[in-house]
Design a protein around this motif. Structure first.
Motif, PDB file in Angstrom:
ATOM      1  N   SER A   9      53.028  56.115  44.989  1.00 43.44           N
ATOM      2  CA  SER A   9      53.764  55.507  44.453  1.00 43.44           C
ATOM      3  C   SER A   9      52.680  53.763  43.946  1.00 43.44           C
ATOM      4  O   SER A   9      52.615  52.940  43.115  1.00 43.44           O
ATOM      5  CB  SER A   9      55.024  55.010  45.288  1.00 43.44           C
ATOM      6  OG  SER A   9      55.222  54.029  45.083  1.00 43.44           O
ATOM      7  N   GLY A  10      51.960  53.505  44.974  1.00 45.36           N
ATOM      8  CA  GLY A  10      51.125  52.838  45.237  1.00 45.36           C
ATOM      9  C   GLY A  10      49.763  52.931  44.300  1.00 45.36           C
ATOM     10  O   GLY A  10      49.345  51.700  43.084  1.00 45.36           O
ATOM     11  N   GLY A  11      49.191  54.075  43.606  1.00 46.16           N
ATOM     12  CA  GLY A  11      48.758  54.352  42.956  1.00 46.16           C
ATOM     13  C   GLY A  11      49.041  53.996  41.513  1.00 46.16           C
ATOM     14  O   GLY A  11      48.417  53.928  40.233  1.00 46.16           O
ATOM     15  N   SER A  12      50.318  54.577  41.320  1.00 42.72           N
ATOM     16  CA  SER A  12      51.177  54.533  39.893  1.00 42.72           C
ATOM     17  C   SER A  12      51.250  53.229  39.386  1.00 42.72           C
ATOM     18  O   SER A  12      51.199  52.470  38.702  1.00 42.72           O
ATOM     19  CB  SER A  12      52.164  55.750  39.600  1.00 42.72           C
ATOM     20  OG  SER A  12      52.229  56.559  40.229  1.00 42.72           O
ATOM     21  N   GLN A  13      51.330  52.213  40.751  1.00 37.76           N
ATOM     22  CA  GLN A  13      51.540  50.919  40.814  1.00 37.76           C
ATOM     23  C   GLN A  13      50.095  50.290  40.120  1.00 37.76           C
ATOM     24  O   GLN A  13      50.064  48.738  39.521  1.00 37.76           O
ATOM     25  CB  GLN A  13      52.177  49.702  41.942  1.00 37.76           C
ATOM     26  CG  GLN A  13      53.542  50.955  42.162  1.00 37.76           C
ATOM     27  CD  GLN A  13      54.101  49.742  43.818  1.00 37.76           C
ATOM     28  OE1 GLN A  13      53.416  48.814  43.899  1.00 37.76           O
ATOM     29  NE2 GLN A  13      55.278  49.773  43.460  1.00 37.76           N
ATOM     30  N   THR A  14      49.320  50.741  41.001  1.00 43.87           N
ATOM     31  CA  THR A  14      47.729  50.155  41.326  1.00 43.87           C
ATOM     32  C   THR A  14      47.643  50.184  39.335  1.00 43.87           C
ATOM     33  O   THR A  14      46.924  49.560  38.854  1.00 43.87           O
ATOM     34  CB  THR A  14      46.638  50.599  41.312  1.00 43.87           C
ATOM     35  OG1 THR A  14      46.989  49.765  43.287  1.00 43.87           O
ATOM     36  CG2 THR A  14      45.256  49.985  41.563  1.00 43.87           C
ATOM     37  N   ARG A  17      49.469  48.055  36.807  1.00 46.54           N
ATOM     38  CA  ARG A  17      48.656  47.071  37.204  1.00 46.54           C
ATOM     39  C   ARG A  17      47.421  46.611  35.523  1.00 46.54           C
ATOM     40  O   ARG A  17      47.320  45.569  35.236  1.00 46.54           O
ATOM     41  CB  ARG A  17      48.629  46.341  38.309  1.00 46.54           C
ATOM     42  CG  ARG A  17      50.119  45.901  38.798  1.00 46.54           C
ATOM     43  CD  ARG A  17      50.248  45.849  40.568  1.00 46.54           C
ATOM     44  NE  ARG A  17      50.584  45.106  40.685  1.00 46.54           N
ATOM     45  CZ  ARG A  17      50.937  45.994  41.937  1.00 46.54           C
ATOM     46  NH1 ARG A  17      50.230  46.888  42.604  1.00 46.54           N
ATOM     47  NH2 ARG A  17      51.909  45.827  43.172  1.00 46.54           N
ATOM     48  N   GLY A  18      46.957  47.662  36.555  1.00 47.03           N
ATOM     49  CA  GLY A  18      45.393  46.974  35.357  1.00 47.03           C
ATOM     50  C   GLY A  18      45.374  48.244  33.801  1.00 47.03           C
ATOM     51  O   GLY A  18      45.374  47.363  32.951  1.00 47.03           O
ATOM     52  N   LEU A  19      46.841  48.785  33.437  1.00 50.05           N
ATOM     53  CA  LEU A  19      47.194  48.540  32.019  1.00 50.05           C
ATOM     54  C   LEU A  19      47.828  46.937  31.291  1.00 50.05           C
ATOM     55  O   LEU A  19      47.236  47.319  30.510  1.00 50.05           O
ATOM     56  CB  LEU A  19      48.082  49.703  31.865  1.00 50.05           C
ATOM     57  CG  LEU A  19      47.202  51.531  32.068  1.00 50.05           C
ATOM     58  CD1 LEU A  19      48.556  52.333  31.783  1.00 50.05           C
ATOM     59  CD2 LEU A  19      46.113  51.627  31.438  1.00 50.05           C
ATOM     60  N   GLY A  47      43.981  40.490  43.854  1.00 45.88           N
ATOM     61  CA  GLY A  47      44.588  41.907  43.718  1.00 45.88           C
ATOM     62  C   GLY A  47      44.004  41.670  41.869  1.00 45.88           C
ATOM     63  O   GLY A  47      43.546  42.532  42.134  1.00 45.88           O
ATOM     64  N   ILE A  48      43.837  40.734  41.240  1.00 47.71           N
ATOM     65  CA  ILE A  48      42.752  40.704  40.144  1.00 47.71           C
ATOM     66  C   ILE A  48      41.596  41.622  40.267  1.00 47.71           C
ATOM     67  O   ILE A  48      40.985  42.332  39.388  1.00 47.71           O
ATOM     68  CB  ILE A  48      42.599  39.100  39.406  1.00 47.71           C
ATOM     69  CG1 ILE A  48      44.647  38.767  39.239  1.00 47.71           C
ATOM     70  CG2 ILE A  48      42.198  38.955  38.123  1.00 47.71           C
ATOM     71  CD1 ILE A  48      45.191  39.920  38.241  1.00 47.71           C
TER      72      ILE A  48
END
Length: 229
Positions: A9-14, A17-19, A47-48
């Motif tokens: 889940s965390g990887g998907s959220q990252t 956000r990157g996309l 975070g950015i």
């Protein structure tokens, strides 16, 4: 397995956000600062920075001298793999154009505030012609290729008169800006619904009228745009 679920889940959220960050940069060709990116994505600066790290490493984003981030040339490489026939189509059309005009032709793409030559084709029926290599970089506001790309974009404050003239005329012309004695004609590659990122050029050293070459260069640009669409 909670641990795996959390990591996924965390990887998907990252990734999401990157996309999103890349899409925000795509909407701001002049680039954005870290603070502006944080505001656009409604997150904090730390975070950015975490998102930008791997994007910069993969050349999907690049930090300019002014500290602002823009899309990087790595996206061009990815795009070429999404459409593997693009370069083949472009080179084939550049070959026809080079032989028709007895001039060196090229496809140049935008990389931030620079222009990068993606493909070069020399005429087969001319003993004397310009020669330069793919990968050549120059300022975006320099030479017929860069001027043509900027002419395909909305006007910028303080832009060169040459760019304004090219936008009105539909093609750019410059002389001796990169190579002494060379004249170039450039036409933006305009794909409907997309921001201009490329131009087709023809370059020569004889005294021909640039207006005589412009229609053929424009036709090649339209065909390459169709291949991109």
């Amino acid at each position: 397995m909670p641990g795996v679920t959390e990591r996924t889940s965390g990887g998907s959220q990252t990734l999401e956000r990157g996309l999103r960050l890349l899409r925000v940069l795509a909407d701001h060709p002049d680039g954005l600062s870290v603070s502006e990116l944080a505001a656009a994505l409604d997150t904090h600066r730390a975070g950015i920075y975490r998102l930008l790290g791997p994007l910069v490493d993969q050349r999907l984003a690049v930090r300019g001298e002014n500290g602002r981030y823009v899309l990087g040339a790595g996206l061009i490489e990815l795009a070429s793999r999404v459409r593997p026939r693009l370069q083949e189509v472009a080179v084939a059309r550049l070959r026809t154009l080079a032989d028709e005009l007895r001039a060196t032709t090229a496809l140049t793409v935008r990389d931030g505030e620079e222009a990068v030559v993606a493909a070069v084709v020399e005429p087969r029926n001319s003993d004397m012609h310009i020669s330069y290599r793919a990968g050549l970089r120059h300022r975006l506001d320099q030479a017929a290729s860069g001027v043509a790309i900027l002419a395909g974009l909305p006007p910028r404050p303080g832009e060169r008169a040459t760019i304004r003239e090219a936008r009105e005329r539909g093609w750019a012309v410059t002389s001796s800006e990169l190579l002494p004695g060379a004249t170039g004609v450039g036409v933006p590659v305009l794909v409907p619904g997309r921001e201009c990122e490329a131009a087709v050029t023809a370059v020569w050293t004889d005294g021909r009228d640039p207006a005589s070459a412009a229609p053929a260069v424009a036709a090649a640009a339209r065909e390459i745009a169709a291949a991109l669409g």
